[in-house]
Design an enzyme around this catalytic site. Structure first.
Site, PDB file in Angstrom:
ATOM      1  N   GLY A   1      31.698  42.320  38.273  1.00 59.39           N
ATOM      2  CA  GLY A   1      30.893  42.081  39.472  1.00 59.39           C
ATOM      3  C   GLY A   1      31.658  41.615  40.699  1.00 59.39           C
TER       4      GLY A   1
ATOM      5  CG  ASN B   1      30.351  55.411  41.904  1.00 57.15           C
ATOM      6  OD1 ASN B   1      30.243  54.270  41.448  1.00 57.15           O
ATOM      7  ND2 ASN B   1      31.169  56.305  41.378  1.00 57.15           N
TER       8      ASN B   1
ATOM      9  CG  HIS C   1      36.167  56.886  40.462  1.00 57.76           C
ATOM     10  ND1 HIS C   1      35.557  56.734  39.224  1.00 57.76           N
ATOM     11  CD2 HIS C   1      37.384  57.423  40.221  1.00 57.76           C
ATOM     12  CE1 HIS C   1      36.380  57.169  38.288  1.00 57.76           C
ATOM     13  NE2 HIS C   1      37.487  57.593  38.853  1.00 57.76           N
TER      14      HIS C   1
HETATM   15  C1  GAR Z   1      35.886  48.674  39.952  1.00 54.13           C
HETATM   16  O1  GAR Z   1      37.276  48.811  40.016  1.00 54.13           O
HETATM   17  C2  GAR Z   1      35.199  50.001  40.215  1.00 54.13           C
HETATM   18  O2  GAR Z   1      35.903  50.809  41.113  1.00 54.13           O
HETATM   19  C3  GAR Z   1      35.194  50.619  38.843  1.00 54.13           C
HETATM   20  O3  GAR Z   1      34.913  49.555  37.964  1.00 54.13           O
HETATM   21  C4  GAR Z   1      35.441  48.344  38.527  1.00 54.13           C
HETATM   22  C5  GAR Z   1      34.352  47.312  38.488  1.00 54.13           C
HETATM   23  O4  GAR Z   1      34.836  46.048  38.862  1.00 54.13           O
HETATM   24  N1  GAR Z   1      34.218  51.664  38.740  1.00 54.13           N
HETATM   25  C6  GAR Z   1      34.356  52.704  37.925  1.00 54.13           C
HETATM   26  O5  GAR Z   1      35.303  52.842  37.178  1.00 54.13           O
HETATM   27  C7  GAR Z   1      33.231  53.735  38.018  1.00 54.13           C
HETATM   28  N2  GAR Z   1      33.585  54.941  37.340  1.00 54.13           N
HETATM   29  P1  GAR Z   1      33.823  44.907  39.296  1.00 54.13           P
HETATM   30  O6  GAR Z   1      32.701  44.852  38.251  1.00 54.13           O
HETATM   31  O7  GAR Z   1      34.633  43.668  39.278  1.00 54.13           O
HETATM   32  O8  GAR Z   1      33.300  45.238  40.645  1.00 54.13           O
END
Ligand code: GAR
Length: 193
Positions: free
Chosen positions: A15, A104, A106
């Site tokens: 998060g 989104n 990525h």
């Molecule tokens: C982030 O780095 C985001 O870009 C990635 O998950 C992480 C979540 O971190 N998203 C993906 O891989 C989507 N395919 P967070 O929960 O600390 O924001």
């Protein structure tokens, strides 16, 4: 006073992006975070929501397949849905209810290193295993496929032979922190005109 544009954030994990978005918009005149939705009970994003004083709600996979999530989003009067580390495929009913209004982030330079199973550290491990010299972030509009849809923004960072999945993740998080809230804001502003 005109009603603010309301964001619903969907997440599955730590998060950090959700927190940055909440903090960024906390004092914004036009945009506010309405709620945080998460789909893994143990996800730390729920604690962050509580600390930030943002309403949050857990929904399981079946809730997403039915109408429960859409009903909740309507109750919260959400205008945009922001995926911030959200790992389920967005169901059709949400895509139809929020056309071009789901965004989104990525952690790679799409179309490389996208698709089912490509999330979080899996992405960084694959980038390092392929000896890439750069990686980055992609912010895009969501459609019915994983990690496709119109690209709104990309930012790059270098990958060195010394990088580990953790050190690369740290570089990516800095890019996310710097850009994600601002890109959301400018996309919404352009859409309103
Ligand atoms: C982030 O780095 C985001 O870009 C990635 O998950 C992480 C979540 O971190 N998203 C993906 O891989 C989507 N395919 P967070 O929960 O600390 O924001």
């Amino acid at each position: 006073m005109q009603k603010k544009i309301r964001l619903a954030i969907l997440g599955s994990g730590n998060g950090t992006n959700a927190q940055q978005i909440c903090e960024y918009f906390a004092s914004n005149e036009n945009i506010e975070v309405a709620c945080i939705i998460y789909n893994r009970r143990e996800a730390y994003i729920a604690q962050r929501a509580a600390q930030l004083g943002i309403e949050s709600h857990y929904f399981n996979k079946r809730d997403f397949e039915g109408d429960a999530v859409l009903t909740y989003l309507r109750e919260k009067e959400a205008d945009y849905v922001i995926l911030a580390g959200f790992l389920l495929l967005v169901p059709d009913n949400l895509l139809q209810a929020f056309p071009s209004r789901i965004i989104n982030i990525h952690p790679a330079l799409l179309p490389k290193y996208g698709g089912k199973g490509m999330y979080g550290e899996h992405v960084h491990k694959a980038v390092i295993a392929n000896h890439e010299s750069e990686s980055g972030i992609t912010i895009h509009v969501v459609d019915q496929h994983y990690d496709r849809g119109t690209t709104l923004f990309q930012a790059r960072c270098t990958v060195t032979p010394q990088d580990t999945p953790d050190s690369l993740a740290a570089k990516i998080h800095l890019l996310e922190q710097e850009h994600f809230p601002k890109v959301i804001e400018s996309y919404i502003r352009e859409n309103q005109h």
